[in-house]
Design a protein around this motif. Structure first.
Motif, PDB file in Angstrom:
ATOM      1  N   GLU A 135       7.522   0.942   8.758  1.00  0.00           N
ATOM      2  CA  GLU A 135       6.788   0.760   7.899  1.00  0.00           C
ATOM      3  C   GLU A 135       5.678   0.221   7.699  1.00  0.00           C
ATOM      4  O   GLU A 135       6.382  -1.146   6.941  1.00  0.00           O
ATOM      5  CB  GLU A 135       6.845   1.819   7.205  1.00  0.00           C
ATOM      6  CG  GLU A 135       7.934   3.217   7.020  1.00  0.00           C
ATOM      7  CD  GLU A 135       6.253   4.175   7.471  1.00  0.00           C
ATOM      8  OE1 GLU A 135       5.285   4.000   6.922  1.00  0.00           O
ATOM      9  OE2 GLU A 135       6.663   4.418   8.049  1.00  0.00           O
ATOM     10  N   ILE A 136       4.593  -0.353   7.578  1.00  0.00           N
ATOM     11  CA  ILE A 136       3.509  -1.242   7.351  1.00  0.00           C
ATOM     12  C   ILE A 136       2.477  -0.638   6.815  1.00  0.00           C
ATOM     13  O   ILE A 136       1.739   0.343   6.357  1.00  0.00           O
ATOM     14  CB  ILE A 136       2.234  -1.578   8.843  1.00  0.00           C
ATOM     15  CG1 ILE A 136       2.936  -2.191  10.156  1.00  0.00           C
ATOM     16  CG2 ILE A 136       1.899  -2.548   7.823  1.00  0.00           C
ATOM     17  CD1 ILE A 136       2.369  -2.018  11.439  1.00  0.00           C
ATOM     18  N   ALA A 137       3.392  -1.616   5.322  1.00  0.00           N
ATOM     19  CA  ALA A 137       2.418  -0.947   3.922  1.00  0.00           C
ATOM     20  C   ALA A 137       0.711  -0.737   3.888  1.00  0.00           C
ATOM     21  O   ALA A 137       0.007  -1.567   4.837  1.00  0.00           O
ATOM     22  CB  ALA A 137       2.937  -1.588   2.632  1.00  0.00           C
ATOM     23  N   PHE A 138      -0.161   0.058   3.643  1.00  0.00           N
ATOM     24  CA  PHE A 138      -1.590   0.298   3.822  1.00  0.00           C
ATOM     25  C   PHE A 138      -1.946   0.385   2.135  1.00  0.00           C
ATOM     26  O   PHE A 138      -1.546   1.394   1.900  1.00  0.00           O
ATOM     27  CB  PHE A 138      -1.891   0.394   4.564  1.00  0.00           C
ATOM     28  CG  PHE A 138      -1.482   1.893   5.378  1.00  0.00           C
ATOM     29  CD1 PHE A 138      -2.090   2.907   4.626  1.00  0.00           C
ATOM     30  CD2 PHE A 138      -0.444   2.887   5.659  1.00  0.00           C
ATOM     31  CE1 PHE A 138      -2.034   4.354   4.686  1.00  0.00           C
ATOM     32  CE2 PHE A 138       0.357   3.638   5.656  1.00  0.00           C
ATOM     33  CZ  PHE A 138      -0.493   5.146   5.809  1.00  0.00           C
ATOM     34  N   SER A 221       4.694  -6.339  -3.186  1.00  0.00           N
ATOM     35  CA  SER A 221       5.691  -6.300  -3.859  1.00  0.00           C
ATOM     36  C   SER A 221       6.375  -4.917  -4.481  1.00  0.00           C
ATOM     37  O   SER A 221       7.471  -4.729  -3.926  1.00  0.00           O
ATOM     38  CB  SER A 221       5.275  -6.499  -5.276  1.00  0.00           C
ATOM     39  OG  SER A 221       4.842  -7.658  -5.511  1.00  0.00           O
ATOM     40  N   ALA A 222       5.643  -4.033  -4.306  1.00  0.00           N
ATOM     41  CA  ALA A 222       6.139  -2.793  -4.002  1.00  0.00           C
ATOM     42  C   ALA A 222       6.497  -1.889  -2.410  1.00  0.00           C
ATOM     43  O   ALA A 222       7.736  -1.757  -2.262  1.00  0.00           O
ATOM     44  CB  ALA A 222       4.679  -1.323  -4.377  1.00  0.00           C
ATOM     45  N   ALA A 223       5.845  -3.167  -1.351  1.00  0.00           N
ATOM     46  CA  ALA A 223       5.666  -2.581  -0.430  1.00  0.00           C
ATOM     47  C   ALA A 223       7.187  -3.479   0.617  1.00  0.00           C
ATOM     48  O   ALA A 223       8.254  -3.374   1.131  1.00  0.00           O
ATOM     49  CB  ALA A 223       4.966  -3.411   0.590  1.00  0.00           C
ATOM     50  N   ARG A 224       7.503  -4.829  -0.300  1.00  0.00           N
ATOM     51  CA  ARG A 224       8.847  -5.576  -0.283  1.00  0.00           C
ATOM     52  C   ARG A 224      10.135  -4.693  -1.001  1.00  0.00           C
ATOM     53  O   ARG A 224      10.897  -4.828  -0.154  1.00  0.00           O
ATOM     54  CB  ARG A 224       8.199  -6.868  -0.636  1.00  0.00           C
ATOM     55  CG  ARG A 224       7.624  -7.808   0.082  1.00  0.00           C
ATOM     56  CD  ARG A 224       7.745  -9.058  -1.003  1.00  0.00           C
ATOM     57  NE  ARG A 224       6.898 -10.214  -0.384  1.00  0.00           N
ATOM     58  CZ  ARG A 224       6.777 -11.204  -0.383  1.00  0.00           C
ATOM     59  NH1 ARG A 224       6.932 -11.615  -1.990  1.00  0.00           N
ATOM     60  NH2 ARG A 224       6.277 -12.565  -0.157  1.00  0.00           N
ATOM     61  N   ALA A 225       9.259  -4.243  -1.564  1.00  0.00           N
ATOM     62  CA  ALA A 225      10.666  -3.866  -2.400  1.00  0.00           C
ATOM     63  C   ALA A 225      11.112  -2.010  -1.560  1.00  0.00           C
ATOM     64  O   ALA A 225      12.223  -1.697  -1.705  1.00  0.00           O
ATOM     65  CB  ALA A 225      10.082  -2.713  -3.806  1.00  0.00           C
ATOM     66  N   ALA A 226      10.281  -1.518  -1.023  1.00  0.00           N
ATOM     67  CA  ALA A 226       9.994  -0.295  -0.157  1.00  0.00           C
ATOM     68  C   ALA A 226      10.991  -0.570   1.326  1.00  0.00           C
ATOM     69  O   ALA A 226      11.564  -0.207   1.806  1.00  0.00           O
ATOM     70  CB  ALA A 226       9.156   0.082   0.133  1.00  0.00           C
TER      71      ALA A 226
END
Length: 227
Positions: A135-138, A221-226
């Motif tokens: 998943e690429i966060a966007f 940070s949220a993307a890293r956590a997920a």
């Protein structure tokens, strides 16, 4: 090191301004930043050649469509953050850059046309996620909002609600339409070094830019956590 890309199929939405403000805020916080200018007009490369560019910011003009992965990889090894300003059209360069991306930002204004064009960008990111098998966060970023009003127009609010309803998050902070932001591309440097702007306009613009950068770091940070 994290890679943050900005992309939009529609021109004039403040994509490059958002990238520059983010780079300036990160550098002001002590981070080293490489900006990769992959927009065919190279607006950030032009800014980088003007006076008063912060030492912590390096601007790379990416002219080779096939080299973007290597360019990003090399930049990650010498900077705390990498910001990529992508061209609007769908291309191999856009896809390859997305494959290297930790957070993709899609700037858009509160209009139906902007919403439709932003949807194309979100689709491109999702296709890249499938290709990358991750998943690429966007997130969407509302830009060029009226600086004099905190109240969204009815159309803009409907679009914001529709974007959220489609499962697409947007950053809490909108980037306002400000003369001082445009002045950066004419004078170079930072908001703190601009000539001819009032102290109050600079202070307000810097607060807006700082809030935007804070939101980006929170999303990262949220993307890293997920992950």
């Amino acid at each position: 090191m994290p890679v943050i890309t900005l992309m939009s199929p529609k021109g004039g939405v403040g994509k490059t301004t958002a990238g520059l403000l983010l780079a300036l805020e990160l550098a002001d916080g002590g981070a080293t930043v490489v900006i990769i200018d992959a927009d065919p007009n190279f607006p950030l490369a032009k800014w980088g050649r003007l006076p008063n560019k912060p030492e912590r910011i390096e601007v790379v003009q990416e002219v080779d469509e096939d080299a973007i992965i290597d360019t990003i990889d090399a930049a990650q090894k010498r900077a705390r953050f990498v910001i990529v300003d992508l061209e609007g059209r769908a291309s191999a360069r856009v896809t390859n850059a997305l494959l290297m991306t930790n957070l993709a930002l899609v700037p858009m204004q509160g209009s139906v046309l902007d919403s439709d064009q932003a949807a194309r960008a979100f689709q491109s990111i999702r296709r890249a996620s499938t290709a990358a098998r991750r998943e690429i966060a966007f997130a969407g970023v509302f830009t060029r909002t009226p600086a004099s009003s905190r109240i969204r127009s009815r159309v803009a609010q409907q679009i914001a609600d529709g974007v959220e309803g489609a499962g697409i998050s947007t950053l809490p902070t909108s980037i306002a339409e400000r003369t001082v932001y445009r002045s950066l591309f004419a004078q170079g440097g930072t908001l703190a070094t601009l000539d001819g702007a009032t102290a109050s306009s600079i202070e307000t613009a810097r607060a807006n830019a700082a809030a935007f950068a804070h939101d980006v770091l929170e999303a990262l940070s949220a993307a890293r956590a997920a992950a």
